[in-house]
Scaffold this active site. Structure first.
Site, PDB file in Angstrom:
ATOM      1  CB  CYS A   2       6.551 -22.001  11.860  1.00 53.96           C
ATOM      2  SG  CYS A   2       7.761 -21.829  10.550  1.00 53.96           S
ATOM      3  NE  ARG A  27       3.226 -17.957  15.203  1.00 62.33           N
ATOM      4  CZ  ARG A  27       4.014 -17.808  16.271  1.00 62.33           C
ATOM      5  NH1 ARG A  27       3.521 -17.268  17.358  1.00 62.33           N
ATOM      6  NH2 ARG A  27       5.265 -18.185  16.236  1.00 62.33           N
ATOM      7  N   GLY A 101      11.892 -21.820  13.693  1.00 64.87           N
ATOM      8  CA  GLY A 101      13.226 -21.272  13.927  1.00 64.87           C
ATOM      9  C   GLY A 101      14.120 -21.578  12.736  1.00 64.87           C
ATOM     10  CD  GLU A 482      10.472   4.369   7.976  1.00 67.99           C
ATOM     11  OE1 GLU A 482      10.268   4.741   6.794  1.00 67.99           O
ATOM     12  OE2 GLU A 482       9.692   3.610   8.565  1.00 67.99           O
ATOM     13  CG  HIS A 505      18.302  26.219   0.130  1.00 68.85           C
ATOM     14  ND1 HIS A 505      19.025  27.172  -0.554  1.00 68.85           N
ATOM     15  CD2 HIS A 505      19.230  25.433   0.745  1.00 68.85           C
ATOM     16  CE1 HIS A 505      20.319  26.954  -0.400  1.00 68.85           C
ATOM     17  NE2 HIS A 505      20.477  25.900   0.379  1.00 68.85           N
ATOM     18  CE  LYS A 604       2.961  -4.830   6.636  1.00 71.88           C
ATOM     19  NZ  LYS A 604       3.817  -3.772   7.239  1.00 71.88           N
TER      20      LYS A 604
HETATM   21  C1  AGP Z   1       5.418   1.510   5.719  1.00 72.49           C
HETATM   22  O1  AGP Z   1       5.202   1.988   7.040  1.00 72.49           O
HETATM   23  C2  AGP Z   1       4.285   1.810   4.837  1.00 72.49           C
HETATM   24  N1  AGP Z   1       3.119   1.145   5.321  1.00 72.49           N
HETATM   25  C3  AGP Z   1       4.508   1.627   3.344  1.00 72.49           C
HETATM   26  O2  AGP Z   1       5.216   2.773   2.957  1.00 72.49           O
HETATM   27  C4  AGP Z   1       5.305   0.412   2.833  1.00 72.49           C
HETATM   28  O3  AGP Z   1       6.630   0.507   3.290  1.00 72.49           O
HETATM   29  C5  AGP Z   1       5.296   0.433   1.305  1.00 72.49           C
HETATM   30  O4  AGP Z   1       3.963   0.274   0.875  1.00 72.49           O
HETATM   31  C6  AGP Z   1       6.172  -0.648   0.666  1.00 72.49           C
HETATM   32  O5  AGP Z   1       5.661  -1.899   0.997  1.00 72.49           O
HETATM   33  P1  AGP Z   1       6.581  -3.193   0.660  1.00 72.49           P
HETATM   34  O6  AGP Z   1       7.824  -3.066   1.486  1.00 72.49           O
HETATM   35  O7  AGP Z   1       5.736  -4.365   1.054  1.00 72.49           O
HETATM   36  O8  AGP Z   1       6.894  -3.178  -0.799  1.00 72.49           O
END
Ligand code: AGP
Length: 609
Positions: A2, A27, A101, A482, A505, A604
């Protein structure tokens, strides 16, 4: 998280509040509101939605006054709505409060206050604060606030207005940021520096356990017992953009460093400290349902899918139920076999990823119960799931997911322990040792973050590599995936993750002199196997960087470099081992001049197929 803004001075507070809240929009929020003191009354205007909607309301229903508070809410307790928006008032609207919070014991306080006749209007934890102050108020605002603070557990940054004390704001901070901006004949408070930068660069940062009485001409800081705390304002050199990043160069680095706080917030209210049992308030799986469970699916994309792979290992280990983890884009089209009364775990930071949402709907269509792990209250995934575990990571701005991943892991640990406990497949001693490990994991992440300088040096050494490999077994394999994704998506270095046992393999053909290989070797039960895989790549002259547990002095004999993570429960290592990989990716990308917050070709939230 917030946004909070407060003003007291000689000018109309409303434009300052709105402007300040706009500077905190990065934010993320889902509702907004202000309270000003006008004609001897506290006037509150608030709405679900964006600040523009609040401004429209203020055109129709203008308020003005020289003292006021404003808030943008990122929903955690209670969905986005008008009545859940801040500020919140007491029964008689004598007090108005904004809060950032989590009040961990709000349910217990709410019931106590309701028994005393207080009427609540919202679903929020915040609303207990004005009612607590009202309950204790006998003319001395500061005394009433101190009594309220003594009752509150959890994290809070609060700003309080009182109708009978129109010449002051009372503020308090515990585990949630709050700053005071010093003006000439006027003063400001905010949850973050950008909100006040246009007005002042003289800033006092409140520390945990500190509170203050702020008037137009004075700021008196004390601890919660009333002992004066001497505070010297510091002059902020940052420009606005740097301030939004909290002084970090990029949102990604800020969010990597926010992980200890995000972990603490996500754990809040989910562990019963007496019984050391997991409490999942928004998961309503009956004992009967849990007993008859025969299959669990996990469906997600990208980083969330990698978290799901860790979840697969955990749940199969602790709950002894077969778990199938699927990429959502595959799951939705492969005509999956999903039995009625199965459980499908949907993981999504944004809660809006198209493939993941389609996977949720397919699982529901096939009769599965759906449990969502998401970071956004009110997102499509959160609304359509039957059960919910919220990651309280706060808005994740950088495209590369970091704090969302570690809080997704945390949520999966909590769920696996919860299910194992309910099915009797997890011994109490094992449960307690895992809970103990979870409650200290934030401090251990902090320790890993403290090795940042060494990791930055590594990253600069490897920045010109064409290919980098990540290998591991078991949980380390899931984290390798990851680490590989983080590196390639922001530095554009070609990176691949392989199950270490898979090298012979085929992939071993690519390992030649100098090829960098990150070898994750934190799993004791697979240690010998991993060391022999490391020797396989070393025999081909690879350059090997090992990620090992503190106290492991053997691995160093087989590799070129070792990065250590603190000792923790063997099942908890992913939360720690991913952090060096996040930092490595970040610094490699910086060394290559990449835009780490907005990597090319990526968004994003992938809300389209
Ligand atoms: C993460 O670093 C990536 N930008 C991307 O793989 C992301 O995790 C994926 O698009 C899933 O997004 P979400 O968690 O909002 O569903």
């Amino acid at each position: 998280m917030c946004g909070i803004v407060g003003y007291i001075g000689n000018n109309n507070a409303v434009p300052v509040l709105i402007d300040g809240l706009k500077r905190l929009e990065y934010r993320g929020y889902d509702s907004a509101g202000i309270t000003v003191y006008e004609e001897s009354k506290l006037k509150t205007v608030k709405t679900v939605g964006r600040l523009a909607k609040l401004e429209e309301m203020l055109l129709v229903q203008p308020v003005a006054g020289v003292i006021g508070i404003g808030h943008t809410r990122w929903a955690t307790h209670g969905r986005p709505s008008n009545r859940n928006a801040h500020p919140h008032n007491d029964c008689n609207k004598k007090f108005s409060v904004v809060h950032n919070g989590i009040i961990e014991n709000f349910q217990e306080l709410k019931e106590w206050l309701q028994e005393k006749g207080h009427i609540f209007n919202s679903e929020t934890d915040t609303e207990v604060i004005p009612h607590l102050i009202e309950e204790f108020y006998q003319g001395d605002l500061l005394a009433a606030v101190k009594q309220a603070l003594a009752k509150m557990e959890g994290a809070f940054a609060i700003v309080i207005l009182c109708e009978e004390h129109k010449e002051q704001m009372v503020v308090a901070r515990k585990a949630s940021p709050l700053i005071i901006g010093i003006g000439q004949g006027e003063n400001y408070v905010a949850s973050d520096i950008p909100a006040v930068l246009p007005y002042t660069r003289e800033i006092i940062i409140l520390e945990d356990g500190e509170m203050a009485v702020v008037t137009a001409g004075s700021v008196t800081v004390t601890d919660f017992s009333g002992n004066i705390v001497a505070k010297k304002p510091f002059h902020v050199q940052w420009d606005v953009e740097a301030a939004e990043k909290g002084g970090y160069e990029d949102f990604m680095l800020k969010e990597i460093h926010e992980q200890p706080r995000a972990i603490r917030d996500t754990l809040t209210g989910k562990i019963d400290r007496q019984t050391k049992k997991v409490v999942l308030p928004q998961v309503n799986l009956s004992q009967e349902f849990i007993n008859q469970l025969e299959k669990i699916h996990i469906v997600a994309c990208g980083t969330a899918y990698h978290a799901g792979l860790v979840g697969k290992y955990l749940i199969e280990k602790l709950v002894r139920i077969p778990v199938e983890a699927d990429l959502a884009s595959e799951f939705r089209y492969r005509d999956p076999i999903v039995k009625e009364n199965s459980l499908t775990i949907i993981i999504s930071q944004s809660g809006e990823t198209a493939d993941t949402l389609a996977g949720l709907r397919e699982a529901k269509r096939l009769g599965s119960r759906v449990l969502a792990i998401t970071n956004v209250v009110g997102s499509s995934v959160a609304r359509e799931a039957d059960d919910l575990i919220l990651t309280l990571a706060g808005p994740e701005i950088a495209v590369a997911s970091t704090k969302a991943y570690t809080t997704q892991l945390l949520s999966l640990y909590l769920l696996a322990i919860y299910l194992g406990d309910a099915r009797g497949t997890l011994a109490e001693t094992d449960r307690i040792s895992m809970i103990d490990a979870l409650t200290e994991i934030d401090v251990q992440v902090e320790k890993v973050l403290n090795t940042e300088t060494k990791i930055k040096e590594f990253a600069e050494d490897f920045k010109n590599c064409e290919n980098i490999f990540f290998i591991g077994r078991g949980l380390d394999y899931a984290v390798s995936l990851e680490g590989s994704l983080k590196l390639k998506e922001i530095s554009y270095i070609h990176a691949e993750a392989y199950a270490a046992g898979e090298l012979k393999h085929g992939t071993l053909a690519l390992i030649v002199e100098g090829v960098p290989v990150f070898a994750l070797v934190t799993q004791g039960d697979l240690y010998d196997k991993m060391i022999s895989n490391i020797k396989e790549v070393k025999a081909r002259e690879a350059t090997v960087v090992a990620l090992a547990m503190a106290g492991d002095h053997e691995t160093a004999k087989s590799v070129d470099y070792v990065l250590h993570i603190p000792k923790t429960h063997p099942l908890m290592t992913p939360i720690l081992s991913v952090v060096p990989l996040q930092l490595f990716s970040y610094y490699a990308a910086k060394a290559r001049g990449c835009d780490v917050d907005k990597p090319r070709n990526l968004a994003k939230s992938v809300t389209v197929e």
